[in-house]
Design a protein around this motif. Structure first.
Motif, PDB file in Angstrom:
ATOM      1  N   THR A 230       0.845  -1.152   0.094  1.00 15.16           N
ATOM      2  CA  THR A 230       0.046   0.113  -0.045  1.00 15.16           C
ATOM      3  C   THR A 230       0.924   1.464  -0.022  1.00 15.16           C
ATOM      4  N   GLU A 246      -6.377   7.179  -5.480  1.00 22.93           N
ATOM      5  CA  GLU A 246      -6.976   6.938  -4.184  1.00 22.93           C
ATOM      6  C   GLU A 246      -8.541   7.236  -4.075  1.00 22.93           C
ATOM      7  N   ASN A 250     -12.048   5.101  -3.851  1.00 23.36           N
ATOM      8  CA  ASN A 250     -12.830   5.354  -2.626  1.00 23.36           C
ATOM      9  C   ASN A 250     -14.082   6.052  -3.086  1.00 23.36           C
TER      10      ASN A 250
END
Length: 445
Positions: A230, A246, A250
């Motif tokens: 990660t 990211e 998300n």
């Protein structure tokens, strides 16, 4: 796919005289297959009963055109592929021979593999990736860490069966479809360590299945098998690209503009042409080919005003006085060692491709099929990296005659091809809607 549909439906009617319900379910399985799913989930008890009494439908142990396992309906060959994958990964996992390494670009997947291989270089190691370009990048990345090993396409690897190795490592596994994964696992020796590397969030394979993501989901709670990286080691170089990637995953994007990502609602082909000035002013093939790693236009779709074909046509017209223009190979040629997705440059008579430090030259007339490559599709960019990319999205959610579905995986894959800077063009509401759509492909893995 159309031929499979006609053949299967005709066979079901002439050989088995299936009921209208079974025929309808067979059509729906084929529709799902075309969308990337390998099975159709059956919820209705009436449909389950109809399938169970049909002679055209087997349960898996017998050969029938359709297979129903109690939950999902399959075309027989896809059920066999899936069954073999499950058998082999379970066997490898039981024998402590299966290792999965997943993570986004810059998280150190190849570095992790290099550390593993460095202590085992006296053993037989086989490396492969789905495309020639991805295989070249795998070899190049490992060479940068002092490990000089050949990497092949998976198809090329499988042409030398039976495979004999202590270690087999496959990169860019998100691009591997169901039939190819089945053949690869069948060919892998039971006593070899198999490493599957890839980014589970990237676009799934063009053909049916999202095998790597499914295998990741199956083993993500097993730390002996599954490693997810990660920490992004490139975050200092381009924090804006990491941040936006990211946010896309998300579904929390508020702005497509930041320190490394530049958004514009209006596409200017003239401005994009400026980005190619170093290529177009190149005096020789070496200068021209070095440019290919620095910039690439990535289109979400092929057709329409913002599609790959139209942008290539305009830029080619603007570059008519240039000595070199970019091209991309669109079919494999093993004799010439040129593969679908390989990029190079051409002049009026010859084409040039980089192979390590060496430039390979081919007469244009001898090349396999190729396209102009000022712009390529996002799908074709998988397994590649560039210093800068321009991501071009359409003005509408769906263009006429365009099959590409705009999803978060598509946009994520596009922006993560850039190492330093990314330009995004297109309708902001279309981009925002893309972030809310996720690829769903049904399977039994």
């Amino acid at each position: 796919m159309e031929k499979l549909r006609e053949t299967l439906l005709e066979y079901l009617e002439t050989k088995y005289n299936v009921s209208e319900t079974v025929r309808d379910l067979a059509e729906r399985v084929l529709e799902q297959l075309e969308k990337g799913s390998i099975c159709l989930k059956i919820g209705s008890e009436t449909e389950k009963a109809e399938l169970k009494k049909s002679e055209a439908v087997g349960s898996g142990s017998e050969i029938r055109p359709l297979i129903f396992d109690g939950k999902n309906l399959y075309i027989q060959r896809y059920f066999v592929y899936q069954s073999r994958i499950l058998e082999r990964i379970n066997e490898l996992q039981k024998n402590k021979k299966l290792y999965i390494i997943t993570g986004g670009p810059g998280t150190g997947k190849t570095t992790s593999l290099a550390k593993i291989l460095s202590s085992r270089l006296n053993e037989k190691i086989l490396l492969a990736a789905p495309t020639g370009k991805a295989a070249f990048r795998m070899r190049e990345s490992l060479a940068n860490q002092g490990i000089e090993l050949e990497s092949k396409t998976i198809h090329r690897l499988l042409s030398h069966k039976p495979l004999e190795a202590n270690i087999i490592a496959i990169d860019e596994c998100s691009m591997v479809d169901l039939p190819l994964m089945s053949k690869l696992l069948d060919a892998a020796p039971s006593d070899c360590d198999l490493y599957l590397l890839g980014d589970k969030h990237q676009l799934a394979s063009v053909e049916a299945g999202s095998v790597f993501a499914d295998i990741c989901a199956k083993f993500e709670k097993n730390p002996d098998v599954y490693t997810e990286l990660t920490k992004n080691w490139r975050a200092k170089e381009a924090p804006g690209i990491v941040k936006l990637s990211e946010e896309i995953l998300n579904n929390s994007v508020k702005n497509f503009d930041n320190e490394n990502v530049h958004y514009s609602g209006e596409l200017s082909v003239e401005n994009l042409f400026e980005e190619y000035k170093f290529l177009l002013k190149a005096e020789n093939e070496k200068e021209a080919i070095v440019f290919l790693k620095s910039f690439q236009i990535l289109c979400a779709i092929k057709k329409g005003r913002n599609g790959m074909e139209n942008i290539n046509k305009k830029l080619l017209s603007m570059a008519k006085h240039s000595k070199f223009t970019p091209i991309i190979i669109t079919e494999n040629n093993y004799q010439q060692n040129l593969f679908n997705g390989d990029t190079g440059v051409k002049d009026k008579e010859k084409a040039y491709f980089l192979n390590g430090e060496e430039i390979r030259t081919f007469p244009l007339l001898t090349l396999p099929k190729y396209d102009d490559a000022f712009a390529i599709t996002i799908h074709k960019s998988q397994g590649s990296e560039y210093e800068k990319v321009a991501v071009v999205y359409p003005e509408r959610d769906r263009e006429e005659l365009e099959q590409t579905i705009l999803t978060k995986e598509l946009l994520y894959t596009a922006i993560t091809r850039a190492k330093k800077e990314c330009f995004i063009f297109g309708n902001e509401s279309v981009l925002a809607a893309s972030c809310k759509k996720q690829i769903y492909r049904a399977s039994g893995i």
